[in-house]
Motif scaffolding. Structure first.
Motif, PDB file in Angstrom:
ATOM      1  N   GLY A   1       0.399  -8.273   3.033  1.00 18.36           N
ATOM      2  CA  GLY A   1       1.194  -7.271   4.009  1.00 18.36           C
ATOM      3  C   GLY A   1       0.865  -5.972   3.993  1.00 18.36           C
ATOM      4  O   GLY A   1       0.311  -5.221   3.159  1.00 18.36           O
ATOM      5  N   GLU A   2       1.254  -5.288   5.110  1.00 24.70           N
ATOM      6  CA  GLU A   2       0.792  -3.912   5.406  1.00 24.70           C
ATOM      7  C   GLU A   2       1.265  -2.991   4.184  1.00 24.70           C
ATOM      8  O   GLU A   2       0.467  -1.922   3.911  1.00 24.70           O
ATOM      9  N   ALA A   3       2.329  -3.030   3.786  1.00 23.08           N
ATOM     10  CA  ALA A   3       2.870  -2.131   2.694  1.00 23.08           C
ATOM     11  C   ALA A   3       2.207  -2.257   1.463  1.00 23.08           C
ATOM     12  O   ALA A   3       1.606  -1.301   0.629  1.00 23.08           O
ATOM     13  N   GLU A   4       2.209  -3.672   0.901  1.00 21.24           N
ATOM     14  CA  GLU A   4       1.241  -3.756  -0.139  1.00 21.24           C
ATOM     15  C   GLU A   4      -0.209  -3.409  -0.160  1.00 21.24           C
ATOM     16  O   GLU A   4      -0.761  -2.801  -1.014  1.00 21.24           O
ATOM     17  N   LEU A   5      -0.788  -3.577   1.063  1.00 19.36           N
ATOM     18  CA  LEU A   5      -2.286  -3.255   1.415  1.00 19.36           C
ATOM     19  C   LEU A   5      -2.220  -1.736   1.214  1.00 19.36           C
ATOM     20  O   LEU A   5      -3.421  -1.204   0.545  1.00 19.36           O
ATOM     21  N   ALA A   6      -1.404  -1.035   1.594  1.00 21.70           N
ATOM     22  CA  ALA A   6      -1.333   0.645   1.791  1.00 21.70           C
ATOM     23  C   ALA A   6      -1.448   0.841   0.193  1.00 21.70           C
ATOM     24  O   ALA A   6      -2.261   1.800   0.017  1.00 21.70           O
ATOM     25  N   GLN A   7      -0.743   0.115  -0.391  1.00 20.73           N
ATOM     26  CA  GLN A   7      -0.394   0.714  -1.833  1.00 20.73           C
ATOM     27  C   GLN A   7      -1.743   0.399  -2.832  1.00 20.73           C
ATOM     28  O   GLN A   7      -2.233   1.167  -3.678  1.00 20.73           O
ATOM     29  N   VAL A   8      -2.378  -0.804  -2.395  1.00 18.33           N
ATOM     30  CA  VAL A   8      -3.567  -1.132  -3.084  1.00 18.33           C
ATOM     31  C   VAL A   8      -4.709  -0.459  -2.822  1.00 18.33           C
ATOM     32  O   VAL A   8      -5.578  -0.122  -3.616  1.00 18.33           O
ATOM     33  N   LEU A   9      -4.835   0.025  -1.590  1.00 18.63           N
ATOM     34  CA  LEU A   9      -5.903   0.629  -1.225  1.00 18.63           C
ATOM     35  C   LEU A   9      -5.844   2.340  -1.304  1.00 18.63           C
ATOM     36  O   LEU A   9      -6.388   3.123  -0.597  1.00 18.63           O
ATOM     37  N   ASP A  10      -4.678   2.634  -1.800  1.00 25.39           N
ATOM     38  CA  ASP A  10      -4.594   4.229  -2.223  1.00 25.39           C
ATOM     39  C   ASP A  10      -5.640   4.829  -3.072  1.00 25.39           C
ATOM     40  O   ASP A  10      -5.693   4.518  -4.079  1.00 25.39           O
ATOM     41  N   LEU A  11      -6.364   5.696  -2.253  1.00 29.95           N
ATOM     42  CA  LEU A  11      -7.552   6.262  -3.100  1.00 29.95           C
ATOM     43  C   LEU A  11      -7.197   7.000  -3.908  1.00 29.95           C
ATOM     44  O   LEU A  11      -7.921   7.232  -5.322  1.00 29.95           O
ATOM     45  N   GLU A  12      -6.073   7.911  -4.107  1.00 33.36           N
ATOM     46  CA  GLU A  12      -5.591   8.653  -5.124  1.00 33.36           C
ATOM     47  C   GLU A  12      -5.423   8.119  -6.489  1.00 33.36           C
ATOM     48  O   GLU A  12      -6.025   8.348  -7.647  1.00 33.36           O
ATOM     49  N   THR A  13      -4.491   6.657  -6.259  1.00 34.48           N
ATOM     50  CA  THR A  13      -4.324   6.071  -7.301  1.00 34.48           C
ATOM     51  C   THR A  13      -5.416   5.244  -7.943  1.00 34.48           C
ATOM     52  O   THR A  13      -5.730   5.176  -9.361  1.00 34.48           O
ATOM     53  N   MET A  14      -6.388   4.939  -7.160  1.00 42.36           N
ATOM     54  CA  MET A  14      -7.506   4.138  -7.607  1.00 42.36           C
ATOM     55  C   MET A  14      -8.588   4.895  -8.287  1.00 42.36           C
ATOM     56  O   MET A  14      -9.218   4.036  -9.198  1.00 42.36           O
ATOM     57  N   SER A  15      -8.608   6.141  -8.098  1.00 42.32           N
ATOM     58  CA  SER A  15      -9.620   6.943  -8.594  1.00 42.32           C
ATOM     59  C   SER A  15      -9.276   7.599  -9.882  1.00 42.32           C
ATOM     60  O   SER A  15      -9.982   8.489 -10.410  1.00 42.32           O
TER      61      SER A  15
END
Length: 467
Positions: A446-460
């Motif tokens: 889903g769009e909301a979950e995808l936005a959370q998973v691909l958040d660059l700030e959190t990912m890095s």
């Protein structure tokens, strides 16, 4: 006044220019070894002079040489340490084994200056002898390894340690300044998951701090002195208290803890402490090469490279291409590090080339070790001042690479599985569509979950630091 004086040694007589302070053994060495034009390093000369000062004081206190001669030798060493007669140390780096030629150069200059201080003429070695007074209770075999130790400790304290501290501070400052800049990571020179630019700099700072710790640990063995062992480690012709008093005096002179070795023969024979320190320099050099290459890659461009950072331009970079600026400080330090690695190889070979009670290759070890410390320290210092402190981040370029990296698909693995993620990456590469668009089109998330998973700030974020 004659233009020369006559000096004698066991091989005969020679004319010595009346203006010079070295003597007949130095003259023979200059004639025998016109090899490189390289003269002893100033730090090495200082180390030898400090040894001669300490030994003159100790031998005077212990009644081994007359007090007035002890005082004159000490005054002569002080004058030279302050900058006088520095041009009198003239023996080529590549010389007689063990360093006898350089050692006698030191002894002769000090004897002749001491003679002048006492109101006598240069060359009157009946009054002050290079061998019987300046060198009382000593041998090349214990003085030179001690000089390498003292020279190494001085070079580390005055050059390398301050340079590393400055570089670590500069990198940590940039780590703070760039902490919010997200960039694409790269492994195998291919796109990888996003990282913080600040963490790249913080990692380099930590790498250098670890190297500083390793160098200091290895350098502890330099404080163990074989001085007092005389010719072969038995202490022949020395006062029983001499070696302990000399170590105490040298500690005061260089303001570092030193002590006499528990086994003088071992301390005189083994070059292992020098190999150990050189090995840490080699290790530091290889990481400095890696860091310098990273800086050059990240600054490459400006149009056709990464250009994620801007290194300070310090000089024009081309004789034919106007407006070109090259990463010259990073290039310089790589060359210095290559040389340090070469010196380490030479030191290792020289260290194993000793036989029985003496290593005759000490002149090479002395030059290469102290030179390694000083050029590496000077290079790191220049890199800090001319490069690291002025680095700027190209934030938009960094973010564009991070957002466009196919490696972002890695974050999708736990949610859509490795094979689905690989198919998404392949389609993105073939069609030019974004990862986000393909995942949504395929209904994988889903769009909301995808936005959370691909958040660059959190990912890095780094888990160790949480920032």
């Amino acid at each position: 006044m004659s233009d020369y004086r006559i000096e004698r040694d066991s091989m005969g007589e020679r004319q010595i220019p009346s203006t010079v302070y070295y003597g007949i053994q130095t003259l023979r060495a200059v004639e025998n070894f016109p090899i490189s034009g390289l003269k002893p390093l100033p730090t090495y000369v200082d180390a030898c002079l400090l040894i001669k000062k300490a030994t003159a004081i100790a031998n005077g206190e212990l009644g081994c040489i007359p007090p007035e001669i002890s005082q004159a030798i000490v005054q002569a060493t002080d004058e030279i340490l302050q900058g006088n007669l520095r041009d009198q140390f003239v023996v080529d780096v590549y010389q007689a084994g063990a360093g006898t030629s350089h050692h006698m150069n030191i002894n002769e200059v000090l004897a002749n200056r001491a003679l002048e201080i006492l109101g006598d003429s240069k060359g009157n070695y009946q009054r002050v002898s290079p061998n019987d007074h300046v060198n009382y209770g000593q041998s090349t075999n214990d003085v030179i390894p001690t000089a390498i130790r003292i020279g190494g400790l001085l070079a580390l304290a005055h050059t390398l340690y301050p340079a590393l501290d400055q570089a670590i501070a500069a990198l940590n400052e940039k780590a703070i300044a760039f902490q919010d800049v997200v960039k694409s990571g790269r492994t195998h020179l291919q796109d990888a998951v996003p990282v913080r630019l600040g963490e790249s700099f913080r990692a380099w700072a930590r790498i250098l701090a670890d190297h500083a710790r390793r160098v200091k640990l290895a350098a502890e063995d330099l404080s163990v002195l074989g001085l007092g062992g005389s010719a072969a480690g038995t202490g022949l012709n020395t006062h029983p208290d001499y070696r302990f008093r000399v170590a105490e005096l040298l500690s005061e002179l260089i303001d570092q803890p030193l002590h006499s070795a528990p086994h003088l023969m071992a301390a005189m024979q083994s070059m292992a402490p020098f190999v150990a320190v050189s090995g840490t320099l080699r290790n530091l050099a290889q990481d400095m090469i890696k860091i310098s290459h990273d800086l050059r890659l990240m600054d490459s461009g400006p149009k056709t490279g990464f250009k994620e950072i801007q290194l300070p331009p310090v000089q024009p970079g081309s004789s034919i291409m106007p407006g070109k600026y090259n990463p010259v400080m990073a290039e310089m330090i790589s060359m210095v590090c290559f040389q340090v690695i070469g010196y380490d190889t030479a030191i290792t070979l020289a260290a194993q080339a000793g036989q029985l009670e003496l290593n005759v290759m000490m002149p090479l070890i002395a030059y290469d070790l102290i030179q390694s410390i000083e050029i590496l320290g000077n290079a790191i210092n220049a890199l800090s001042e001319k490069c690291l402190q002025g680095i700027e981040a190209k934030e938009e370029r960094c973010l564009a690479y991070a957002e466009g990296s196919l490696a972002l698909v890695t974050a999708l693995n736990p949610h859509i599985g490795y094979l689905n993620a690989a198919a998404v990456a392949k389609e993105s590469l073939e069609t030019g569509k974004s990862l986000r668009q393909i995942v949504l089109e395929r209904g994988l998330m889903g769009e909301a979950e995808l936005a959370q998973v691909l958040d660059l700030e959190t990912m890095s974020l780094l888990p160790e630091t949480g920032n």
